[in-house]
Motif scaffolding. Structure first.
Motif, short mmCIF file in Angstrom:
data_model
loop_
_atom_site.label_atom_id
_atom_site.label_comp_id
_atom_site.label_asym_id
_atom_site.label_seq_id
_atom_site.Cartn_x
_atom_site.Cartn_y
_atom_site.Cartn_z
N ALA A 2 29.81 70.30 36.80
CA ALA A 2 29.18 68.94 36.79
C ALA A 2 27.31 68.30 35.91
N SER A 3 27.59 67.91 35.93
CA SER A 3 25.58 67.47 35.19
C SER A 3 24.49 67.42 36.46
N TYR A 4 25.12 66.78 37.42
CA TYR A 4 23.98 66.66 38.42
C TYR A 4 24.78 66.96 40.06
N ARG A 5 23.09 67.58 40.42
CA ARG A 5 23.65 68.32 42.01
C ARG A 5 24.43 67.49 42.91
N CYS A 6 23.38 66.23 42.75
CA CYS A 6 24.50 65.09 43.68
C CYS A 6 24.31 63.52 43.33
N ALA A 7 25.57 62.88 43.91
CA ALA A 7 25.42 61.78 43.23
C ALA A 7 25.50 60.74 44.78
N VAL A 8 24.38 59.35 44.48
CA VAL A 8 24.10 58.55 46.06
C VAL A 8 25.54 58.05 45.80
N HIS A 30 12.31 62.54 46.44
CA HIS A 30 11.89 63.82 45.25
C HIS A 30 13.10 64.45 45.83
N THR A 31 13.71 64.72 44.58
CA THR A 31 14.61 66.00 44.78
C THR A 31 13.65 67.15 43.89
N PRO A 32 14.60 68.54 43.79
CA PRO A 32 14.70 69.67 42.84
C PRO A 32 15.28 68.93 41.55
N TRP A 33 16.34 67.92 41.29
CA TRP A 33 17.36 68.52 40.78
C TRP A 33 17.49 66.89 40.51
N PRO A 34 17.75 66.67 38.90
CA PRO A 34 18.15 65.12 38.92
C PRO A 34 19.43 64.70 40.02
N ASP A 97 12.68 58.17 54.58
CA ASP A 97 11.39 58.92 53.42
C ASP A 97 12.53 59.04 51.63
N GLU A 98 11.38 59.47 51.20
CA GLU A 98 11.80 60.01 50.30
C GLU A 98 12.58 61.29 50.06
N HIS A 99 12.94 62.06 51.17
CA HIS A 99 13.31 63.14 51.08
C HIS A 99 14.63 63.49 51.81
N TRP A 100 15.43 62.11 52.01
CA TRP A 100 16.80 61.77 52.71
C TRP A 100 17.53 62.84 52.12
#
Length: 323
Positions: A2-8, A30-34, A97-100
């Motif tokens: 996969a290109s991304y760790r997570c999708a929303v 804020h995530t350590p991955w795109p 928040d930005e860490h969800w």
């Protein structure tokens, strides 16, 4: 890979009154991955589609209103996601928040057997004191149990305790995350209601784990009118009867007793001051909502006895699908 760790993935429909704040929060995580953001709009007419088209980081999928389905549409989003995990929000669920997102993924990463994660809901500031209290109490209840649950945690209890089974399959895609590799085996069912809890039951019974992430919270609440509450309770009860075999308030005598009890409670209940001042209007609305809740549950539990035309008029989901 996969290109991304997570999708929303966010299904949308006529959401301009709330969506911009939600998208601002989603796009500033804020995530350590795109991460990838996918919106699926089903025929909005209030500018939602035009707004989403203007967001460079958002992949917009447009479908006709009549093609929407709670499970079907979310499956479309997961299929489009080029990611290991897929998180879901509804268009009125705003990350606190930005860490969800990082918190949801971190919870899933603690064990590869975790197939799904759900997060906490907290009421919006303008919600009634009773709604704020109800949501807090509901999600606080999950802290009385292990944060990660699975069928073999207590097989005998799973087989014999309906309440325990309900706890294990509770899952809300207003704020959730799934492992895409598990979804490939167990996609969402295409049903009118409870697609999230049916999915959770399927992965629990297949031996996977489900986790609760209390710090991955969203603002999400509704102060329903009596009619809205009745219709939502009817759908909930009817479909729990259909899909799970749970009959919520099936006996009319018990339902009437419960209505009286809840009405008294609405007048007498004292809430923590943190939820705000309780006004006479709050108490009147609370009494009406609780009466409607029990009435809807009783009607839904006995839906087979109702004329089909009446059941269709009572159902909010049927109205949404038709519109």
């Amino acid at each position: 890979m996969a290109s991304y760790r997570c999708a929303v993935v966010i299904p949308t429909k006529n959401a301009m009154s709330v969506l911009p704040k939600v998208m601002d929060k989603v796009l500033s995580q804020h995530t350590p991955w795109p991460y990838q953001v996918i919106a699926i709009d089903s025929g909005s007419r209030d500018g939602t589609r035009e707004y989403l088209r203007g967001l460079d980081r958002v992949q917009l999928i447009e479908i006709a209103a009549e093609d929407f389905g709670h499970g079907k549409t979310r499956n479309l989003g997961v299929a489009a996601a080029d990611a290991d995990f897929v998180a879901f929000l509804t268009h009125d669920a705003e990350p606190v928040d930005e860490h969800w997102l990082a918190g949801m993924v971190a919870t899933a990463e603690t064990d590869e057997r975790i197939a799904g994660v759900f997060g906490r809901h907290t009421a919006y500031a303008n919600a009634s004191p009773f709604t704020k209290s109800d949501l807090d109490q509901h999600f606080r209840g999950f802290l009385q149990h292990p944060l990660t649950v699975y069928k073999d945690l207590d097989p005998d209890r799973y087989a014999n305790d309906q309440g325990w089974r309900q706890l294990l399959h509770f899952y809300s895609d207003n704020n959730s995350l799934m492992r895409k590799s598990v979804w490939e085996r167990f996609p969402y069912p295409d049903v009118e209601f409870a697609e999230d809890q049916l999915w959770a039951r399927s992965i629990i019974e297949a031996g996977y784990w489900k986790a609760y992430a209390p710090d991955a919270a969203v603002y999400h609440s509704h102060d329903y009118s009596m009619v809205e509450q009745l219709r939502r309770a009817f759908d909930e009860s009817r479909n729990f009867t259909r899909y799970f075999g749970y009959r919520l308030s099936p006996n009319i005598g018990q339902a009437l007793t419960a209505m009286g009890k809840f009405t008294l409670q609405a007048w007498r209940q004292q809430l923590d001051p943190v939820y705000g001042k309780v006004t006479l209007k709050d108490r009147l609305e609370r009494a009406g909502q609780r009466i409607s809740l029990v009435a809807g549950h009783c009607l839904g539990a006995n839906y087979e006895k109702l004329p089909v035309s009446l059941a269709n008029r009572l159902s909010l989901d049927q109205r949404l699908f038709k519109s």
